[in-house]
Scaffold this active site. Structure first.
Site, PDB file in Angstrom:
ATOM      1  N   ASN A 138       0.880  -1.165   0.000  1.00 37.87           N
ATOM      2  CA  ASN A 138       0.000   0.000   0.000  1.00 37.87           C
ATOM      3  C   ASN A 138       0.917   1.213   0.000  1.00 37.87           C
ATOM      4  O   ASN A 138       1.496   1.559   1.019  1.00 37.87           O
ATOM      5  CB  ASN A 138      -0.888  -0.016   1.253  1.00 37.87           C
ATOM      6  CG  ASN A 138      -1.715   1.254   1.400  1.00 37.87           C
ATOM      7  OD1 ASN A 138      -1.782   2.063   0.469  1.00 37.87           O
ATOM      8  ND2 ASN A 138      -2.336   1.430   2.561  1.00 37.87           N
ATOM      9  N   LYS A 142       0.227   4.281  -0.339  1.00 39.14           N
ATOM     10  CA  LYS A 142      -0.375   5.495   0.241  1.00 39.14           C
ATOM     11  C   LYS A 142      -0.091   6.706  -0.672  1.00 39.14           C
ATOM     12  O   LYS A 142      -0.035   6.529  -1.877  1.00 39.14           O
ATOM     13  CB  LYS A 142       0.131   5.696   1.667  1.00 39.14           C
ATOM     14  CG  LYS A 142      -0.038   4.410   2.491  1.00 39.14           C
ATOM     15  CD  LYS A 142       0.082   4.593   3.960  1.00 39.14           C
ATOM     16  CE  LYS A 142      -0.122   3.254   4.657  1.00 39.14           C
ATOM     17  NZ  LYS A 142      -0.178   3.348   6.101  1.00 39.14           N
ATOM     18  N   HIS A 189      -9.619   1.499   4.093  1.00 36.05           N
ATOM     19  CA  HIS A 189      -8.403   1.610   4.913  1.00 36.05           C
ATOM     20  C   HIS A 189      -8.685   2.560   6.080  1.00 36.05           C
ATOM     21  O   HIS A 189      -9.448   3.515   5.940  1.00 36.05           O
ATOM     22  CB  HIS A 189      -7.249   2.134   4.062  1.00 36.05           C
ATOM     23  CG  HIS A 189      -5.939   2.071   4.771  1.00 36.05           C
ATOM     24  ND1 HIS A 189      -5.550   3.025   5.676  1.00 36.05           N
ATOM     25  CD2 HIS A 189      -4.953   1.139   4.740  1.00 36.05           C
ATOM     26  CE1 HIS A 189      -4.361   2.687   6.164  1.00 36.05           C
ATOM     27  NE2 HIS A 189      -3.978   1.557   5.614  1.00 36.05           N
ATOM     28  N   GLU A 229      -7.065   4.908   7.282  1.00 34.65           N
ATOM     29  CA  GLU A 229      -6.797   6.327   6.981  1.00 34.65           C
ATOM     30  C   GLU A 229      -7.960   6.944   6.201  1.00 34.65           C
ATOM     31  O   GLU A 229      -8.286   8.123   6.382  1.00 34.65           O
ATOM     32  CB  GLU A 229      -5.470   6.442   6.210  1.00 34.65           C
ATOM     33  CG  GLU A 229      -4.284   6.188   7.131  1.00 34.65           C
ATOM     34  CD  GLU A 229      -3.062   5.580   6.448  1.00 34.65           C
ATOM     35  OE1 GLU A 229      -2.955   5.635   5.213  1.00 34.65           O
ATOM     36  OE2 GLU A 229      -2.218   5.024   7.183  1.00 34.65           O
ATOM     37  N   GLU A 244      -5.974  -4.915  10.037  1.00 33.67           N
ATOM     38  CA  GLU A 244      -4.949  -3.928  10.354  1.00 33.67           C
ATOM     39  C   GLU A 244      -5.291  -3.207  11.654  1.00 33.67           C
ATOM     40  O   GLU A 244      -6.075  -2.246  11.647  1.00 33.67           O
ATOM     41  CB  GLU A 244      -4.851  -2.897   9.226  1.00 33.67           C
ATOM     42  CG  GLU A 244      -4.463  -3.484   7.892  1.00 33.67           C
ATOM     43  CD  GLU A 244      -3.824  -2.447   6.981  1.00 33.67           C
ATOM     44  OE1 GLU A 244      -2.687  -2.670   6.569  1.00 33.67           O
ATOM     45  OE2 GLU A 244      -4.450  -1.417   6.718  1.00 33.67           O
ATOM     46  N   GLY A 293       1.981   2.127  10.721  1.00 35.82           N
ATOM     47  CA  GLY A 293       2.961   3.196  10.617  1.00 35.82           C
ATOM     48  C   GLY A 293       3.620   3.562  11.935  1.00 35.82           C
ATOM     49  O   GLY A 293       4.288   4.591  12.042  1.00 35.82           O
ATOM     50  N   SER A 318       2.852  -2.284  10.259  1.00 27.79           N
ATOM     51  CA  SER A 318       4.290  -2.396  10.547  1.00 27.79           C
ATOM     52  C   SER A 318       4.858  -3.784  10.244  1.00 27.79           C
ATOM     53  O   SER A 318       5.757  -4.250  10.929  1.00 27.79           O
ATOM     54  CB  SER A 318       4.588  -1.986  11.996  1.00 27.79           C
ATOM     55  OG  SER A 318       4.192  -0.641  12.207  1.00 27.79           O
TER      56      SER A 318
HETATM   57  P1  PGA Z   1       2.476   0.149   7.605  1.00 25.92           P
HETATM   58  O1  PGA Z   1       1.065   0.402   6.887  1.00 25.92           O
HETATM   59  O2  PGA Z   1       3.012  -1.143   7.040  1.00 25.92           O
HETATM   60  O3  PGA Z   1       3.317   1.333   7.214  1.00 25.92           O
HETATM   61  O4  PGA Z   1       2.221   0.071   9.058  1.00 25.92           O
HETATM   62  C1  PGA Z   1       0.180  -0.646   6.649  1.00 25.92           C
HETATM   63  C2  PGA Z   1      -1.067  -0.099   6.008  1.00 25.92           C
HETATM   64  O5  PGA Z   1      -1.513   0.979   6.394  1.00 25.92           O
HETATM   65  O6  PGA Z   1      -1.642  -0.736   5.103  1.00 25.92           O
END
Ligand code: PGA
Length: 247
Positions: free
Chosen positions: A9, A11, A94, A96, A166, A172, A212
């Site tokens: 992803n 982003k 997601h 976000e 998630e 993140g 992460s």
């Molecule tokens: P991350 O993000 O691996 O940077 O924690 C995962 C995601 O948001 O899909």
């Protein structure tokens, strides 16, 4: 046997030309015929990414789409537009998108139905906040998210869906869920799918862990029986992504 699926992803990172450079950098590192490899990239990068991955084992996905066919929805991307470019997957809901762009379980459900109409595989995200985990309501919360996301989705469609578990507190932050924590929730998600549909559907659906995930912890997470892959943010923009694909 469920085929594993490792998706990046990206982003809001990488311009179209940077996307091509990254795809070329990763090309040899992500070769693995036993795994589905997907890059979910910013919408504006999709044409360049589709072109740059032609003839490779990588499929391109989108990070979002709208649930209407066309019309007065300034700034949105229609499913047919993605389909026309050769997009095979789309991330839906997601955390976000939920936090910053007001997506709800109801809009997630509309988007999931629309993606299936266009033969685009939805990667449906769910996950609890740290407060919810501390309150002991993780499984209740996720059960609700899944039940709403799959309203009116047929068993045949559900079999092809991908769910990404998630935990929001792990995204993140560098704070990964332990393999046991991730397994517990992924098994819980599979149980909800079994309850909505049947054992065959629960057995077929693919469930990813995200939050992460990196080259150091991927193997342990992916060894768990109900974790069929990963949705990877930060580490998908680095050569480390190849190590995750091959973990
Ligand atoms: P991350 O993000 O691996 O940077 O924690 C995962 C995601 O948001 O899909």
């Amino acid at each position: 046997m469920r085929r594993r699926i490792i998706a990046g992803n990206w982003k809001m990172n990488k311009t179209p030309s940077e996307a091509v450079a990254l795809i070329n950098e990763l090309k040899d590192l992500v070769v693995n015929d036993a795994v589905d490899v997907v890059y979910c990239v910013p919408a504006i990068d999709i044409p360049a990414a589709v072109e740059a991955t032609k003839g490779t084992n990588v499929s391109i996905g989108a990070e979002n789409m709208y649930y209407e066919e066309s019309g007065a929805f300034t700034g949105e991307i229609a499913p047919a537009m993605l389909d026309d470019l050769g997009v095979k997957y789309v991330i839906i809901g997601h955390s976000e998108r939920r936090e910053y762009f007001a997506e709800t379980d109801e809009t997630v459900n509309k988007k999931v139905l629309k993606a299936f109409e266009h033969n685009i595989t939805p990667i449906i995200c769910c996950g609890e906040s740290l407060t919810q985990r501390e309150q002991g309501i993780t499984l209740d919360w996720i059960r609700m998210q899944i039940k709403i996301a799959f309203q009116n989705v047929t068993a045949d469609q559900a079999k092809k869906a991908v769910i990404a578990y998630e935990p929001i507190w792990a995204i993140g932050t560098g704070k990964t869920a332990t393999a046991d924590q991730a397994q517990e929730v992924c098994a819980g998600i599979r149980a909800v799918i079994c309850e909505i549909y049947d054992a065959a559907t629960a057995d077929a659906i693919r469930i990813q862990y995200g939050g992460s995930m990196n080259a150091g912890n991927a193997a342990e997470l992916l060894a768990k029986p109900d974790i069929d892959g990963g949705l990877i943010g930060g580490a998908s923009l680095k050569p480390d992504f190849g190590k995750i694909v091959n973990a």
